[in-house]
Scaffold this motif. Structure first.
Motif, PDB file in Angstrom:
ATOM      1  N   LEU A   1       0.703  -1.131   0.034  1.00  0.00           N
ATOM      2  CA  LEU A   1       0.050  -0.089   0.113  1.00  0.00           C
ATOM      3  C   LEU A   1       1.007   1.384  -0.010  1.00  0.00           C
ATOM      4  O   LEU A   1       0.452   2.291  -0.580  1.00  0.00           O
ATOM      5  N   ALA A   2       1.860   1.253   0.828  1.00  0.00           N
ATOM      6  CA  ALA A   2       2.837   2.503   0.891  1.00  0.00           C
ATOM      7  C   ALA A   2       3.517   2.497  -0.369  1.00  0.00           C
ATOM      8  O   ALA A   2       3.408   3.779  -0.967  1.00  0.00           O
ATOM      9  N   ALA A   3       3.717   1.710  -1.390  1.00  0.00           N
ATOM     10  CA  ALA A   3       4.537   1.885  -2.649  1.00  0.00           C
ATOM     11  C   ALA A   3       3.259   2.278  -3.687  1.00  0.00           C
ATOM     12  O   ALA A   3       3.632   3.151  -4.363  1.00  0.00           O
TER      13      ALA A   3
ATOM     14  N   VAL B   1       4.739   5.923   6.934  1.00  0.00           N
ATOM     15  CA  VAL B   1       4.933   4.728   6.971  1.00  0.00           C
ATOM     16  C   VAL B   1       5.471   4.282   8.262  1.00  0.00           C
ATOM     17  O   VAL B   1       6.569   4.647   8.520  1.00  0.00           O
ATOM     18  N   GLY B   2       5.160   3.052   8.705  1.00  0.00           N
ATOM     19  CA  GLY B   2       5.682   2.645   9.989  1.00  0.00           C
ATOM     20  C   GLY B   2       6.993   1.882   9.840  1.00  0.00           C
ATOM     21  O   GLY B   2       7.190   1.580   8.784  1.00  0.00           O
ATOM     22  N   GLY B   3       7.793   1.903  10.811  1.00  0.00           N
ATOM     23  CA  GLY B   3       9.195   1.453  10.843  1.00  0.00           C
ATOM     24  C   GLY B   3       9.264  -0.123  11.249  1.00  0.00           C
ATOM     25  O   GLY B   3       8.389  -0.721  11.841  1.00  0.00           O
TER      26      GLY B   3
ATOM     27  N   ARG C   1       8.292  -9.948   4.571  1.00  0.00           N
ATOM     28  CA  ARG C   1       7.753  -9.935   2.841  1.00  0.00           C
ATOM     29  C   ARG C   1       6.201 -10.588   2.987  1.00  0.00           C
ATOM     30  O   ARG C   1       5.604 -10.071   2.083  1.00  0.00           O
ATOM     31  N   GLU C   2       6.061 -11.720   3.627  1.00  0.00           N
ATOM     32  CA  GLU C   2       4.889 -12.158   3.847  1.00  0.00           C
ATOM     33  C   GLU C   2       4.432 -12.271   5.580  1.00  0.00           C
ATOM     34  O   GLU C   2       5.105 -12.629   6.081  1.00  0.00           O
ATOM     35  N   PRO C   3       3.552 -11.356   5.717  1.00  0.00           N
ATOM     36  CA  PRO C   3       2.407 -10.561   4.957  1.00  0.00           C
ATOM     37  C   PRO C   3       2.626  -9.138   4.506  1.00  0.00           C
ATOM     38  O   PRO C   3       1.902  -8.442   4.209  1.00  0.00           O
ATOM     39  N   GLY C   4       3.971  -8.740   4.332  1.00  0.00           N
ATOM     40  CA  GLY C   4       4.170  -7.550   3.587  1.00  0.00           C
ATOM     41  C   GLY C   4       3.873  -6.308   4.425  1.00  0.00           C
ATOM     42  O   GLY C   4       3.576  -5.317   4.091  1.00  0.00           O
ATOM     43  N   VAL C   5       4.519  -6.370   5.520  1.00  0.00           N
ATOM     44  CA  VAL C   5       4.371  -5.349   6.578  1.00  0.00           C
ATOM     45  C   VAL C   5       5.994  -4.989   7.216  1.00  0.00           C
ATOM     46  O   VAL C   5       6.754  -5.924   7.285  1.00  0.00           O
ATOM     47  N   LEU C   6       6.074  -3.631   7.413  1.00  0.00           N
ATOM     48  CA  LEU C   6       7.381  -3.183   8.181  1.00  0.00           C
ATOM     49  C   LEU C   6       6.601  -2.950   9.838  1.00  0.00           C
ATOM     50  O   LEU C   6       5.971  -2.442  10.207  1.00  0.00           O
ATOM     51  N   TYR C   7       7.278  -3.935  10.249  1.00  0.00           N
ATOM     52  CA  TYR C   7       7.024  -4.161  11.913  1.00  0.00           C
ATOM     53  C   TYR C   7       8.280  -4.373  12.718  1.00  0.00           C
ATOM     54  O   TYR C   7       8.912  -5.465  12.394  1.00  0.00           O
ATOM     55  N   ASP C   8       8.309  -3.929  13.919  1.00  0.00           N
ATOM     56  CA  ASP C   8       9.221  -4.664  14.936  1.00  0.00           C
ATOM     57  C   ASP C   8       8.568  -4.704  16.257  1.00  0.00           C
ATOM     58  O   ASP C   8       8.176  -3.689  16.993  1.00  0.00           O
ATOM     59  N   PRO C   9       8.093  -5.921  16.588  1.00  0.00           N
ATOM     60  CA  PRO C   9       7.547  -6.022  17.806  1.00  0.00           C
ATOM     61  C   PRO C   9       8.119  -5.739  19.098  1.00  0.00           C
ATOM     62  O   PRO C   9       7.378  -5.531  20.259  1.00  0.00           O
TER      63      PRO C   9
ATOM     64  N   ARG D   1       9.725  -2.537  19.377  1.00  0.00           N
ATOM     65  CA  ARG D   1       9.336  -1.366  19.382  1.00  0.00           C
ATOM     66  C   ARG D   1       8.154  -0.763  20.361  1.00  0.00           C
ATOM     67  O   ARG D   1       7.066  -1.454  20.337  1.00  0.00           O
ATOM     68  N   ALA D   2       8.318   0.465  21.029  1.00  0.00           N
ATOM     69  CA  ALA D   2       6.941   0.876  21.379  1.00  0.00           C
ATOM     70  C   ALA D   2       6.186   1.160  20.458  1.00  0.00           C
ATOM     71  O   ALA D   2       6.569   1.630  19.349  1.00  0.00           O
ATOM     72  N   PRO D   3       4.836   1.342  20.912  1.00  0.00           N
ATOM     73  CA  PRO D   3       3.970   1.569  19.707  1.00  0.00           C
ATOM     74  C   PRO D   3       4.077   3.230  19.272  1.00  0.00           C
ATOM     75  O   PRO D   3       4.720   3.796  20.137  1.00  0.00           O
ATOM     76  N   ASP D   4       3.771   3.377  17.936  1.00  0.00           N
ATOM     77  CA  ASP D   4       4.004   4.882  17.381  1.00  0.00           C
ATOM     78  C   ASP D   4       3.428   5.715  17.945  1.00  0.00           C
ATOM     79  O   ASP D   4       2.199   5.470  18.637  1.00  0.00           O
ATOM     80  N   SER D   5       3.698   7.135  18.104  1.00  0.00           N
ATOM     81  CA  SER D   5       3.478   8.180  18.811  1.00  0.00           C
ATOM     82  C   SER D   5       2.259   8.960  18.003  1.00  0.00           C
ATOM     83  O   SER D   5       2.384  10.078  18.289  1.00  0.00           O
ATOM     84  N   PHE D   6       1.390   8.358  17.084  1.00  0.00           N
ATOM     85  CA  PHE D   6       0.557   9.137  16.574  1.00  0.00           C
ATOM     86  C   PHE D   6      -0.742   8.462  16.939  1.00  0.00           C
ATOM     87  O   PHE D   6      -0.897   7.450  17.630  1.00  0.00           O
ATOM     88  N   TYR D   7      -1.998   9.172  16.721  1.00  0.00           N
ATOM     89  CA  TYR D   7      -3.195   8.783  16.872  1.00  0.00           C
ATOM     90  C   TYR D   7      -4.265   9.035  15.823  1.00  0.00           C
ATOM     91  O   TYR D   7      -4.146  10.147  15.282  1.00  0.00           O
ATOM     92  N   GLY D   8      -5.053   8.116  15.546  1.00  0.00           N
ATOM     93  CA  GLY D   8      -5.860   7.956  14.286  1.00  0.00           C
ATOM     94  C   GLY D   8      -7.080   8.129  14.645  1.00  0.00           C
ATOM     95  O   GLY D   8      -7.711   7.616  15.798  1.00  0.00           O
ATOM     96  N   SER D   9      -8.082   8.711  13.715  1.00  0.00           N
ATOM     97  CA  SER D   9      -9.488   8.795  14.118  1.00  0.00           C
ATOM     98  C   SER D   9     -10.135   7.261  13.988  1.00  0.00           C
ATOM     99  O   SER D   9     -11.303   6.859  14.313  1.00  0.00           O
ATOM    100  N   GLN D  10      -9.562   6.608  12.805  1.00  0.00           N
ATOM    101  CA  GLN D  10     -10.003   5.566  12.255  1.00  0.00           C
ATOM    102  C   GLN D  10      -8.980   4.301  12.161  1.00  0.00           C
ATOM    103  O   GLN D  10      -8.005   4.734  11.490  1.00  0.00           O
TER     104      GLN D  10
END
Length: 259
Positions: free
Chosen positions: A128-130, A142-144, A149-157, A159-168
């Motif tokens: 999706l980012a691409a 884009v998260g770090g 590669r499968e399931p195609g995500v950038l993720y480091d368990p 790390r602390a959760p990112d410091s943003f907040y979304g409505s949905q």
């Protein structure tokens, strides 16, 4: 090997795994790629299997415990339903808001649909980012972390959760039952739970086939779901289950999306 024998051999392969590539089948049945593609066309036309990008997939069935298909394959399955869901989900997004979009093919179609809206999108999905970087005009974060590669995500368990907040937070699932959203990949279970705490509203995007699937792990109980959007293939039984669980759901019209 006759046509009939090859077709039977291909169907036996699909009993063992949900997807086989053209390359896999040429090696297994000992014929050219062109012959395998003709076999795929015939099996698809007979309703015995489903032609997908790069190969063939087993038909969905309630009795089979699902295995997550490669993203590039799953993206091209049930496309009308996924686009209908994406279109309907786009109507509940407010311009100017920050939204979080999970990985997976239905979320990808949703992200592509809102690519040029006045939104800030946060995603850990590499596909999706691409897409958004090349075709979209929305703001993109884009998260770090490590690339899975499968399931195609950038993720480091770790790390602390990112410091943003979304409505949905828009999230898909491999399966849905009265127990909740079901997954087979432990990393996705962890990721979903991290993201749920960073949004006001959790919106589930799943096509109606997912109600017949039974992956082993509950990623999120239905009690934490704000809204669910699916297509008009939802059965009365599954609709009653959602109502019994108190889930607010919206039915997307596939015919409208195809128009």
């Amino acid at each position: 090997m006759s046509d009939r024998q090859r077709h039977q051999a291909i169907l036996r392969i699909l009993e063992e795994k949900p997807f086989a590539s053209v390359h896999d089948l040429t090696a297994a049945v000992g014929v050219s790629a062109a012959t395998v593609r003709r076999d795929i066309e015939k099996l698809d036309g007979a309703g015995l299997a489903q032609k997908v990008h790069g190969g063939i997939a087993a038909l969905e069935g309630a009795a089979r415990r699902p295995v997550a298909l490669p993203f590039i394959v799953n993206r091209d399955i049930a496309v009308e339903a996924k686009r209908a869901i994406a279109r309907t989900a786009g109507r509940i997004v407010r311009d100017g808001s920050l939204i979080i979009i999970h990985a997976g093919s239905t979320c990808f179609h949703f992200g592509a649909h809102i690519a040029n809206r006045n939104l800030r999108v946060f995603t850990n999905s590499m596909p999706l980012a691409a897409y958004l970087s090349e075709h979209g005009t929305c703001q993109l974060t884009v998260g770090g972390g490590d690339l899975h590669r499968e399931p195609g995500v950038l993720y480091d368990p770790q790390r602390a959760p990112d410091s943003f907040y979304g409505s949905q937070f828009f999230v898909g699932a491999l399966g849905v039952s009265s127990r909740g959203l079901l997954e087979s990949h432990p990393l996705l279970v962890r990721f979903i739970n991290d993201m749920v705490g960073l949004a006001n509203e959790v919106v589930v995007l799943v096509d109606s086939r997912k109600f017949a699937e039974r992956p082993p792990t509950v990623a999120l109980p239905l009690g934490r779901v704000s809204r669910l959007i699916t297509d008009d293939g939802l059965t009365d039984t599954d609709a009653r289950m959602l109502e019994d669980q108190g889930v607010d759901y919206i039915i997307a019209d596939r015919a409208e999306a195809a128009a």
